[in-house]
Design a protein around this motif. Structure first.
Motif, short mmCIF file in Angstrom:
data_model
loop_
_atom_site.label_atom_id
_atom_site.label_comp_id
_atom_site.label_asym_id
_atom_site.label_seq_id
_atom_site.Cartn_x
_atom_site.Cartn_y
_atom_site.Cartn_z
N ASP A 576 36.45 36.30 36.94
CA ASP A 576 36.99 37.49 37.60
C ASP A 576 37.93 37.17 38.74
O ASP A 576 37.89 36.08 39.33
N LEU A 588 45.29 38.48 34.79
CA LEU A 588 44.47 38.03 33.66
C LEU A 588 45.27 37.07 32.78
O LEU A 588 44.74 36.08 32.27
N ILE A 606 32.84 41.17 31.66
CA ILE A 606 33.75 41.90 30.78
C ILE A 606 33.32 43.35 30.54
O ILE A 606 34.08 44.13 29.97
N TRP A 609 35.96 45.21 32.41
CA TRP A 609 37.38 45.11 32.05
C TRP A 609 37.87 46.44 31.45
O TRP A 609 37.16 47.08 30.66
N ASN A 610 39.10 46.83 31.83
CA ASN A 610 39.66 48.06 31.25
C ASN A 610 40.31 47.76 29.89
O ASN A 610 40.37 46.61 29.46
N GLU A 613 43.06 45.14 29.87
CA GLU A 613 42.56 43.77 30.02
C GLU A 613 41.91 43.29 28.72
O GLU A 613 42.11 42.14 28.30
#
Ligand code: DGJ
Length: 737
Positions: A576, A588, A606, A609-610, A613
């Motif tokens: 991260d 990223l 994760i 994560w959006n 990402e």
């Protein structure tokens, strides 16, 4: 003078029996080993000592040497015994340089002078027996040369054929010699979270000692060296290198003597060493590998990388290509996301996201066993924690399989928390001096694996774990070094055997597990890169180079790592941002490309994560899968170093048949608008055509889509002018048309 016979010819005439890589001239008593572009020559000198005569580029088949002559002494202060580069010198007879072997006989005699006694043939080289000039102390020197790379494996067997015990106080695996000259020494140093610092220095008269006294390999120095003639150079010049295959305390002494000649002596660390050899007993040293390249540090690394893949790393199952070490599965590891707070539901949530990314293997890290809520308890109690996993590991493992991944698990078998059932039951199982304090590190003590009962316990629990659960992979951790290394069950004079027996038992457990569970793969981790060496790599498919997963720091660490070890084993997780250690924020894409330089893994939370990402990571994992073998098993070229505050860095790998190449380019921080340097590629077939494909980033708009290897190597690759900024990365592949 007699010609050196080839091995095959001698077999036919029945005169001598020697392996194809070796010749022996019976008149001059000269041994010669040939492999790859290397010759290694030593002989029995007029006094009966084994003397090194040559180590370097391969000599002509008809070239011969006269019998070895001891070097001159230097006035009355340096006898020929000390100035002569001996293959394996006993401490005695006026030796002032580092001895290979030092012993004490029970009558107090400490003089040891080893002379040639005999030799026998082995499949890949020769075993030479030496004996003390008067006492029945024998040493067999083993030589085996790899015909492809010319890398020579050397070790020694020390044998007491007398009737009284002898104490071995110092035992090297081998001593290497270079003639007088100007040299640069390269070695790797570090600390926790800061491993793999390439240290380069001019050799000066005196000794440079690189070592571990910690009972294990250590983060602080790695058992590898490279000595380059003249100044450091990546692409040209002669380099002699070596790596010691030992995961216990070790020492390599690089010594330039008063006549400017160089000796490198390495093996068990003599510090606190004392191995009692009873009548009839033998002591086997670790193997010390040595190699030579005429193509600079890059050439030396490439030889070593290929040798590690072909001859050191475990070859698991199958035949042909299948048996060779395969590129590592892209893993997900839970540590940075959950630390000790693992639960069935939490791990399944991570596994679902990992599968969506295209990950191959899901690894649950620390926290799943005993009463392990943090690092104060649980080590030693290897039952599944019933609160966290009420139905055992099966539901999680089944879910991971259903998602199309295999399952891996963290263990730390050699350690115990005092707050554990195991310690309460067996407080005597730890390394300690009775009546003295037991120093804890990370609230844990080291189990004395040298003890047969401890060895049996560790083997049994691991065997049971692997038998009862469908586990494809173990991450084997080791989070502290030794203190108070007592083994009080043995008589005082014998207790220092712990330095050998512990590591041998570790290897024997790993060998037995490999036999019983041949498909189970292993990672060697020791709080990051504290146990990486050619000894453990006979059992470990990969290593965890550092707990420092900052993508920028990793570029320098990965750069240093590859001097000694192949990217095949170099696990690299994307974690991260901002990073927990440096508080640095990076994109990223940059994190992914930093990790893709090695064996890619994901270690971020994760679940947070959006979509964007997830999509970026998925795309880059898919791209990585396509070229992974080239990246991790190809010939690697370190094009631009990230060290010393460099603005840029770049690496390139080329696969074995030169049909594919992958290039990584990184910007640390653009200054004064400088463009990324024109990148001249290496190792391609100049006559073949290669198509350039972007994995990430843009080349100059007028860059040809297809050009010859000669074009890419001579003209070079020019990046687009927009490739500027902080922590930027790009990657390209070239495929032969
Ligand atoms: C140290 C390792 O290097 C980490 O990756 C993690 O496994 C922790 N130990 C767990 O305790």
């Amino acid at each position: 003078m007699m010609k050196a016979f080839t091995w095959a010819a001698l077999l036919v005439t029945g005169v001598v029996a020697m392996a194809q890589t070796a010749t022996f001239d019976t008149t001059t008593k000269v041994f010669r080993l040939n492999g790859g572009n290397v010759s290694y020559v030593f002989g029995v000198n007029e006094r009966g000592e084994l003397q090194q005569m040559y180590w370097g580029g391969r000599l002509g088949a008809e070239d011969t040497f006269p019998q070895a002559k001891p070097m001159m002494g230097w006035a009355s202060f340096d006898s020929p015994y000390t100035t002569t580069p001996q293959e394996y010198a006993g401490w005695g007879a006026g030796l002032f340089v580092e001895p290979a072997l030092k012993v004490t006989f029970p009558d107090g005699n400490r003089d040891l002078v080893l002379h040639y006694a005999s030799h026998t043939v082995t499949a890949s080289g020769v075993d030479v027996v030496m004996k003390d000039i008067e006492r029945p102390l024998f040493v067999t020197l083993h030589y085996a040369m790899d015909p492809a790379s010319g890398i020579l494996a050397r070790s020694a067997t020390i044998e007491n054929r007398g009737t009284t015990a002898v104490t071995v106080e110092q035992a090297a695996a081998a001593a290497w010699a270079l003639p007088a000259g100007h040299y640069t020494l390269n070695y790797l140093t570090g600390r926790w979270a800061g491993e793999w610092t390439l240290t380069q220095e001019t050799l000066h008269p005196g000794a440079r000692v690189i070592e571990s006294r910690r009972g294990t390999t250590g983060h602080q120095a790695n058992p590898w060296f490279a000595i380059q003639a003249g100044g450091p150079s990546e692409d040209s010049g002669e380099v002699w290198f070596g790596a010691l295959a030992w995961s216990g305390s070790w020492r390599i002494t690089v010594e330039q003597d008063q006549l400017d000649a160089v000796r490198v002596t390495g093996g068990f660390n003599p510090f606190d060493f004392g191995y009692v050899l009873h009548p009839g007993e033998k002591l086997e040293t670790p193997v010390f590998y040595g190699g030579y390249s005429a193509h600079g540090m890059g050439g030396a690394s490439r030889l070593l990388h290929h040798f590690e893949i072909a001859h050191i790393l475990p070859h698991r199952i199958g035949t042909g290509e299948d048996a060779a070490p395969k590129p590592r599965p892209v893993i997900y590891n839970s540590w940075e996301a959950t630390e000790f707070n693992v639960t069935e539901a939490g791990q399944i949530a991570l596994a679902e996201r990992a599968a969506a990314l295209g990950v191959d293997r899901f690894v649950m890290d620390d926290g799943w066993f005993g009463q392990r809520k943090d690092d104060h308890a649980g080590l030693g109690d290897w039952y599944v924690n019933p609160q966290k996993f009420p139905h055992g590991l099966k539901p999680l493992i089944d879910k991971v399989h259903a998602l199309g991944m295999d399952f891996g698990l963290w263990v730390e078998p050699e350690m115990v928390n005092p707050n554990s059932d195991l310690y309460r039951k067996h407080p005597d199982w730890v390394l300690n001096f009775p009546g003295r304090p037991r120093t804890e590190q990370r609230n844990q003590l080291v189990l004395n694996l040298a003890r047969p009962d401890v060895k049996e316990y560790v083997l049994d629990f691991l065997d049971k774990l692997l038998t009862e659960n469908d586990i494809a992979f173990l991450k084997w951790d080791y989070n502290r070094n030794w203190s108070e290394p007592g083994w009080d069950q043995l008589p005082p004079a014998e207790q220092k055997k712990v330095y050998v027996a512990f590591t041998e038992n570790l290897y024997s457990i790993l060998a037995e597990l490999h036999k019983r569970h041949p498909k189970v793969e292993l990672e060697s981790c020791s709080g990051g890169g504290g146990r990486v060496d050619l000894g453990i790599l006979r059992y470990a498919d990969e290593v965890w180079p550092s707990d420092n997963t900052d993508p920028f720091d990793r570029l320098s660490q990965q750069y240093g790592f590859t001097y000694a070890y192949t990217p095949q084993i170099m696990m690299a997780w994307v974690t991260d941002s901002p990073h927990w250690l440096n508080k640095r924020s990076t994109s990223l894409t940059y994190r992914m490309l930093s990790s893709m330089e090695g064996s890619l893994g994901i270690g971020a939370d994760i679940t947070k994560w959006n979509n964007e990402e997830m999509a970026t990571a998925k795309r880059l994992i898919a791209a990585y899968h396509q070229v992974q073998r080239t990246i991790v098993q190809g010939a690697q070229y370190r094009l631009i170093s990230p060290l010393n505050g460099s603005e840029f860095s770049a690496t390139q790998t080329v696969n074995q048949d030169q049909s594919q190449s992958v290039v990584f380019l990184y910007i640390h921080s653009t200054q004064e608008g400088r463009l990324f340097p024109l990148l001249k590629l290496k190792g391609l077939d100049p006559k073949a055509d290669y198509a350039l494909t972007s994995i990430e980033g843009k080349a100059m708009p007028d860059t040809p889509a297809v050009a010859s290897g000669a074009w890419w190597m001579n003209h070079g690759l020019q990046m687009d002018g927009d490739f500027r900024g902080d922590f930027q990365a790009a990657a390209f592949r070239l495929d032969r048309k």
